[in-house]
Design a protein around this motif. Structure first.
Motif, short mmCIF file in Angstrom:
data_model
loop_
_atom_site.label_atom_id
_atom_site.label_comp_id
_atom_site.label_asym_id
_atom_site.label_seq_id
_atom_site.Cartn_x
_atom_site.Cartn_y
_atom_site.Cartn_z
N MET A 57 0.82 -1.21 0.00
CA MET A 57 0.00 0.00 0.00
C MET A 57 0.86 1.27 0.00
N GLN A 58 2.16 1.10 0.01
CA GLN A 58 3.14 2.17 -0.08
C GLN A 58 3.01 3.22 1.02
N PHE A 59 2.99 2.74 2.26
CA PHE A 59 3.06 3.66 3.40
C PHE A 59 3.77 2.99 4.56
N THR A 60 4.26 3.84 5.47
CA THR A 60 4.93 3.38 6.68
C THR A 60 4.31 4.08 7.88
N LEU A 61 4.15 3.35 8.97
CA LEU A 61 3.64 3.89 10.22
C LEU A 61 4.78 3.94 11.23
N GLU A 92 1.08 8.40 16.23
CA GLU A 92 1.37 7.66 15.01
C GLU A 92 1.63 8.65 13.89
N LEU A 93 2.79 8.56 13.28
CA LEU A 93 3.08 9.36 12.09
C LEU A 93 2.95 8.43 10.90
N THR A 94 2.12 8.80 9.95
CA THR A 94 1.91 8.01 8.74
C THR A 94 2.60 8.69 7.58
N HIS A 95 3.49 7.95 6.92
CA HIS A 95 4.19 8.48 5.76
C HIS A 95 3.73 7.74 4.52
#
Length: 187
Positions: A57-61, A92-95
């Motif tokens: 899904m191309q994201f990092t938490l 939580e930082l979502t990138h």
């Protein structure tokens, strides 16, 4: 023990079925995780508890928290994930991958129109020392402790423009008494 807020319209006693429910985290989007992680770990002393990648899904938490006992943090990834989701006050930082390369991307802070989300808040033992610390680290202020109608409340911005309220609990005893103003409306 009953308090005055128990009589506010819409407030209910906590149902027994909710025993053990804990507000674990708030999520903010981070355009550039390296910049945001540096900010929250360096300026606010948070610790990165867990990083979870989702390549499909191309994201990092990134889950950060203030931790008093670092020896309690499990080394095993699975155990550390469970530990992270059992804590209170986690950020939580979502990138979303690639956002750091999009010069046009800017996240909505929730305080401009249309309003929605407003801020997160840290309490500190010494507001004056915190304000000096922020100055030392070139943190952008939205409101200093001596500005606006509400004294002894600071608002700073994180690298993505989200507001962070900073209060010293012992200086907050009189909030809402004379002016009737709410903290989030007066910054």
């Amino acid at each position: 023990m009953a308090i005055a807020e128990d009589r506010v319209p819409g407030v209910h006693s906590a149902p027994a079925e909710t025993h053990g429910f804990v507000l674990n985290h708030t999520m903010l989007r981070a355009k550039d995780p390296e910049v945001s992680l540096s900010f929250y770990t360096r300026v606010f002393g948070m610790r990165l508890l867990r990083k979870l990648d989702f390549p499909e899904m191309q994201f990092t938490l990134y889950f950060l928290a203030r931790v008093d006992d670092v020896s309690a943090i499990p080394e095993d990834d699975g155990e550390r994930t469970a530990y992270t989701f059992s804590q209170k006050g986690v950020l939580e930082l979502t990138h979303n991958w690639g956002s750091e390369n999009d010069a046009e991307l800017q996240y909505h802070d929730g305080n401009a129109e249309p309003q929605g989300f407003g801020h997160i808040c840290f309490s500190v033992p010494d507001l004056v020392a915190a304000e000096q610390w922020f100055d030392t680290h070139n943190v952008e202020f939205k409101k200093r402790s001596d500005q606006g109608k509400m004294k002894n409340v600071i608002f700073v911005k994180d690298p993505d423009g989200y507001w962070i309220e900073v209060v010293q609990p012992s200086l907050s005893k009189g909030l809402g008494r004379d002016s009737g103003a709410a903290v989030s409306r007066s910054a």
